[in-house]
Design an enzyme around this catalytic site. Structure first.
Site, short mmCIF file in Angstrom:
data_model
loop_
_atom_site.label_atom_id
_atom_site.label_comp_id
_atom_site.label_asym_id
_atom_site.label_seq_id
_atom_site.Cartn_x
_atom_site.Cartn_y
_atom_site.Cartn_z
N GLY A 22 0.82 -1.21 0.00
CA GLY A 22 0.00 0.00 0.00
C GLY A 22 0.84 1.25 0.00
N GLY A 28 1.67 4.49 3.83
CA GLY A 28 2.59 3.65 3.07
C GLY A 28 3.54 4.47 2.22
N TYR A 176 -13.94 -4.51 10.73
CA TYR A 176 -12.63 -3.85 10.69
C TYR A 176 -11.87 -4.13 11.99
CZ TYR A 176 -9.10 -0.16 10.46
OH TYR A 176 -7.91 0.53 10.46
#
Length: 310
Positions: A22, A28, A176
């Protein structure tokens, strides 16, 4: 341990190879840029190569002598994970750092290419499979480390072994939370098993593209404006949010299995320090069970079994 550690304190990484998942945006991108600035060769791993090319250009504009390569990696597709690992094995003789950074947050119910619930499949199973397929390359380098990025939202998570894929009931934030708790269980179990170091980190409340994607998905302009105002007021920068991962990846002598997060305002902002996860993250029986289930689901096994490797 310095209380005000910054990216300027990263030790020289010349000669080291790092993979950042990412790496095309957000935390990232910052992580990849700072590792490149410190001299590492950074593999920018992302699903969209157009965005990845833009990220490479961004890094090179900040770090003109950056050593970078761009590779496609879709963590929601186990075939893509395997292909990425095959490319890495051909092009590199070892791997020093793997930053399991990519993730999706609180998305509507969906599935990965392999039929897994999208958040559990992308955030946990994708990174589990990736780490397993790169484990031999990591074992080949002394001092290698894996950093898996979790979240403070692991505190609302529960590993529902009777419904890991949320087929009976799906709630986006709970799914999540489960994926982020799974990240921690995996990171700590990996440290117990692997001949290299495994660490976890969380960015606190950072102003990233993930926040924007979640609020836009609500379809409410009012919610979007309110969250945007709150984020601008209270969130720390992406540069600060990336520091826990960078610290976990590079701080000399850091004990294996450490969890790194911000040191201020209930771990929401500040400089990196060792923090404590919620108690379920340290449940070794759950960690072993999740490991075994993850091996079965991904069909990826690691080239080591346990603590005898330490």
């Amino acid at each position: 341990m310095g209380s005000k550690w910054t990216a300027a304190d990263i030790p020289d990484q010349t000669g080291r190879t790092a993979v950042v998942t990412g790496a095309n945006s957000g935390l990232g991108l910052v992580t990849a840029q700072e590792l490149a600035r410190a001299g590492a060769h950074v593999v920018v791993a992302c699903r969209d190569l157009t965005k990845g090319s833009a990220a490479v250009s961004t890094i090179r504009s900040a770090v003109p002598d950056a050593s970078l390569s761009l590779e496609r990696l879709d963590l929601a597709d186990l075939l893509s994970v395997r292909e990425f690992a095959e490319v890495m094995a051909k092009e590199h003789d070892g791997l020093d750092l793997l930053i399991n950074n990519a993730g999706i947050m609180a998305v509507p119910k969906g599935t990965t290419a392999d039929g897994f619930e999208s958040q559990f499949g992308t955030n946990h199973l994708g990174h589990f499979a990736l780490t397993g397929r790169l484990a031999e390359m990591l074992s080949a380098r002394p001092g290698s480390r894996v950093v898996t990025v979790s979240s403070g939202m692991h505190r609302i998570g529960r590993i529902r072994f009777d419904d890991l894929q949320s087929t009976r009931r799906y709630q986006n934030w709970l799914a999540y939370g489960q994926s982020k708790l799974a990240n921690l269980l995996f990171a700590f179990e990996l440290d117990r098993r692997a001949p290299f170091g495994s660490y976890a980190s969380h960015p606190g409340y950072a102003n990233t593209n993930l926040q924007n994607a979640v609020t836009q998905a609500t379809g409410s302009k009012l919610v979007e404006r309110a969250v945007s105002l709150f984020t601008r007021t209270f969130a720390q920068s992406m540069e600060m949010g990336a520091l826990p991962s960078l610290y976990a990846a590079t701080y000399p002598g850091l004990p294996g299995g450490s969890f790194i997060g911000p040191d201020n305002f209930f771990e929401q902002r500040g400089h990196p320090t060792i923090v404590r996860a919620r108690k379920p993250a340290y449940n070794e029986a759950d960690a072993r069970r999740l490991w075994e289930v993850s091996e079965e689901l991904t069909n990826v096994t690691f080239p080591f079994t346990g603590a005898e490797n330490k």
